[in-house]
Design a protein around this motif. Structure first.
Motif, PDB file in Angstrom:
ATOM      1  N   CYS A   1      -2.345   6.534 -19.922  1.00  0.00           N
ATOM      2  CA  CYS A   1      -2.625   6.610 -21.465  1.00  0.00           C
ATOM      3  C   CYS A   1      -3.604   7.467 -22.427  1.00  0.00           C
ATOM      4  O   CYS A   1      -3.531   7.958 -23.215  1.00  0.00           O
ATOM      5  CB  CYS A   1      -2.629   5.042 -22.175  1.00  0.00           C
TER       6      CYS A   1
ATOM      7  N   SER B   1      -6.304   6.201 -22.933  1.00  0.00           N
ATOM      8  CA  SER B   1      -7.600   5.527 -23.789  1.00  0.00           C
ATOM      9  C   SER B   1      -8.440   4.613 -23.159  1.00  0.00           C
ATOM     10  O   SER B   1      -8.925   3.618 -24.250  1.00  0.00           O
ATOM     11  CB  SER B   1      -6.845   5.528 -24.584  1.00  0.00           C
ATOM     12  N   CYS B   2      -7.385   3.775 -22.446  1.00  0.00           N
ATOM     13  CA  CYS B   2      -7.536   2.441 -21.987  1.00  0.00           C
ATOM     14  C   CYS B   2      -9.570   2.445 -20.976  1.00  0.00           C
ATOM     15  O   CYS B   2      -9.994   3.270 -20.851  1.00  0.00           O
ATOM     16  CB  CYS B   2      -7.364   1.900 -21.033  1.00  0.00           C
ATOM     17  N   PHE B   3      -9.441   1.154 -20.677  1.00  0.00           N
ATOM     18  CA  PHE B   3     -10.917   1.028 -20.500  1.00  0.00           C
ATOM     19  C   PHE B   3     -11.372   2.319 -18.929  1.00  0.00           C
ATOM     20  O   PHE B   3     -12.114   2.830 -19.132  1.00  0.00           O
ATOM     21  CB  PHE B   3     -11.253  -0.287 -19.849  1.00  0.00           C
TER      22      PHE B   3
ATOM     23  N   CYS C   1      -8.723   4.460 -18.691  1.00  0.00           N
ATOM     24  CA  CYS C   1      -8.806   6.183 -18.566  1.00  0.00           C
ATOM     25  C   CYS C   1      -9.986   6.649 -19.021  1.00  0.00           C
ATOM     26  O   CYS C   1     -10.389   8.122 -18.848  1.00  0.00           O
ATOM     27  CB  CYS C   1      -7.949   6.379 -19.083  1.00  0.00           C
ATOM     28  N   SER C   2     -11.059   5.963 -19.438  1.00  0.00           N
ATOM     29  CA  SER C   2     -12.575   6.367 -20.492  1.00  0.00           C
ATOM     30  C   SER C   2     -13.424   6.944 -19.759  1.00  0.00           C
ATOM     31  O   SER C   2     -14.433   7.912 -19.473  1.00  0.00           O
ATOM     32  CB  SER C   2     -12.846   6.072 -21.719  1.00  0.00           C
TER      33      SER C   2
ATOM     34  N   TYR D   1      -7.362   7.701 -13.820  1.00  0.00           N
ATOM     35  CA  TYR D   1      -6.856   7.636 -14.414  1.00  0.00           C
ATOM     36  C   TYR D   1      -5.110   7.091 -14.016  1.00  0.00           C
ATOM     37  O   TYR D   1      -3.813   6.195 -14.383  1.00  0.00           O
ATOM     38  CB  TYR D   1      -5.503   9.002 -14.174  1.00  0.00           C
TER      39      TYR D   1
ATOM     40  N   CYS E   1      -5.127   2.840 -14.977  1.00  0.00           N
ATOM     41  CA  CYS E   1      -4.531   3.487 -16.402  1.00  0.00           C
ATOM     42  C   CYS E   1      -3.985   1.667 -16.452  1.00  0.00           C
ATOM     43  O   CYS E   1      -2.972   1.122 -15.487  1.00  0.00           O
ATOM     44  CB  CYS E   1      -3.651   3.488 -16.377  1.00  0.00           C
ATOM     45  N   HIS E   2      -5.233   1.332 -17.555  1.00  0.00           N
ATOM     46  CA  HIS E   2      -4.394  -0.794 -17.984  1.00  0.00           C
ATOM     47  C   HIS E   2      -2.835  -0.572 -19.201  1.00  0.00           C
ATOM     48  O   HIS E   2      -3.083  -1.942 -18.520  1.00  0.00           O
ATOM     49  CB  HIS E   2      -5.546  -1.328 -18.096  1.00  0.00           C
ATOM     50  N   ASN E   3      -2.530   0.868 -19.118  1.00  0.00           N
ATOM     51  CA  ASN E   3      -1.591   0.403 -20.670  1.00  0.00           C
ATOM     52  C   ASN E   3      -0.476   0.526 -19.776  1.00  0.00           C
ATOM     53  O   ASN E   3       0.763   0.475 -21.011  1.00  0.00           O
ATOM     54  CB  ASN E   3      -1.893   1.193 -21.524  1.00  0.00           C
TER      55      ASN E   3
ATOM     56  N   THR F   1      -1.019  -5.201 -11.246  1.00  0.00           N
ATOM     57  CA  THR F   1      -2.284  -5.180 -11.879  1.00  0.00           C
ATOM     58  C   THR F   1      -2.875  -4.035 -11.217  1.00  0.00           C
ATOM     59  O   THR F   1      -4.446  -4.086 -11.659  1.00  0.00           O
ATOM     60  CB  THR F   1      -3.041  -6.782 -12.357  1.00  0.00           C
TER      61      THR F   1
END
Length: 380
Positions: free
Chosen positions: A90, A92-94, A96-97, A101, A104-106, A112
């Motif tokens: 995504c 932008s998640c915790f 990815c920031s 990558y 990615c949490h989304n 998980t």
């Protein structure tokens, strides 16, 4: 469209399949021009990865041309030539920031532990892959990059997974200047890990495999020492003797779930599916690295238990580092190496196969026929 379709272990074919469509404003549809069969695709092909469903299309290494875009896509235009990392993320998640990558949490509602990967079972999100004429690319503003004008397309394909994953394997080893680095596996990822180890300061690189043609490639492409583990009585004894009886400073497992070398482990994991993968290479790494050394694992394993010698790793004080490679994080440095002529990823390609003949390509790659190291697919 024409696409590779999974029909069960060792059974794939090319069929007509419904065209992918824009499902979200940030999607793009990419017309695939070149792809590849990855060693980790063979784990799917052999039935090693849970929840690999009949009807799925594999393929996570690919480049192509943007065919259409969703209304929110700003960084791409129709007609752009793009290279797409195997991670779907995504941005932008915790995670990815932090440029993780691959975590990615989304994007993956099914697990998980791992993010999402194109064409890699429902444990990795259930997204169809790119061994097809067209593929849906989610989060098109953050994943794909335009292929630089100076870059060869075959190099670009290798930069979507195999090359960055090998480079990442060397990076995880935290190689210090002069270190002895042992790489288990002379497939594409192992070759790139061995080549990358020199870039990070290794003083000696040893590649371990049992196929002579792959070991020859390790000598010519990665300029590494090689050993065929079937030609020594005890690989670990050999490793100790060749490293002043200490062991390697860094060991890289670039094999993963289907390692040969121990009959019981191979049968219980690869044949009977009682483990998430044959841990032979990883256990050799644990035994062959020096006390206080580092093990890097970039070979793919399933999520089930594997009989790993964790007690030995604990008692030796080892550092074990592993993850799915976050491909795009490595592109800036790898692009520099390719542009400057330090690295030519396409040198490992041995076979170029039309999409219509993909079943034969899988058979050749899986059975190690015709000195096959890396097959790419010509889709258009």
């Amino acid at each position: 469209m024409r696409a590779m379709v999974y029909r069960g272990p060792y059974r794939i074919r090319v069929e007509e399949k419904e065209m992918p469509r824009i499902e979200h404003p940030n999607d793009a549809i990419v017309r695939v021009t070149k792809g590849a069969i990855c060693g980790s695709d063979l784990h799917l092909y052999h039935g090693m990865i849970p929840d690999t469903r009949v009807g799925m299309t594999f393929g996570h290494e690919f480049i192509g041309t943007v065919e259409s875009i969703g209304p929110s896509v700003r960084n791409l235009q129709v007609g752009d030539r793009v290279m797409v990392p195997f991670n779907i993320f995504c941005g932008s998640c915790f995670f990815c920031s932090r440029q993780l990558y691959g975590n990615c949490h989304n994007v993956n509602a099914n697990a998980t532990a791992v993010g999402a990967i194109y064409g890699y079972s429902h444990t990795a999100g259930g997204f169809d892959g790119a061994q097809a004429e067209y593929v849906r690319v989610p989060f098109a503003d953050v994943g794909p990059s335009k292929i630089p004008e100076w870059m060869d397309e075959e190099d670009a394909v290798m930069l979507t997974d195999a090359c960055p994953t090998g480079y990442f394997g060397a990076e995880l080893g935290d190689i210090k200047e002069g270190d002895v680095v042992a790489v288990f596996g002379a497939g594409p990822v192992g070759l790139f890990a061995a080549k990358s180890a020199w870039l990070m300061g290794a003083g000696r690189v040893i590649v371990i495999d049992h196929l002579d043609y792959r070991l020859e490639k390790a000598r010519t492409f990665a300029h590494a020492e090689t050993i065929n583990f079937t030609q020594v009585d005890d690989l670990i004894v050999w490793m100790k003797k060749t490293t002043d009886h200490l062991g390697a400073d860094v060991c890289i497992d670039a094999v993963g779930a289907e390692a040969d070398g121990a009959f019981f482990q191979h049968v219980t994991s690869v044949k009977l599916k009682m483990q998430g993968g044959s841990p032979v290479a990883l256990n050799w790494a644990i035994d062959g690295v020096r006390k206080g050394g580092t093990i890097s694992v970039v070979g793919a394993y399933g999520p089930l238990f594997s009989a790993i010698k964790f007690g030995d790793a604990f008692n030796k004080g080892l550092t074990i580092r592993t993850n799915q490679c976050s491909v795009k994080r490595h592109w800036p440095r790898l692009f520099e190496h390719v542009k400057n002529g330090v690295l030519k990823p396409s040198e490992i390609i041995t076979h170029r196969i039309p999409l219509e003949h993909i079943a034969e390509g899988y058979h050749i790659f899986s059975s190690k026929l015709d000195n096959c190291i890396k097959p790419i697919l010509i889709t258009n």
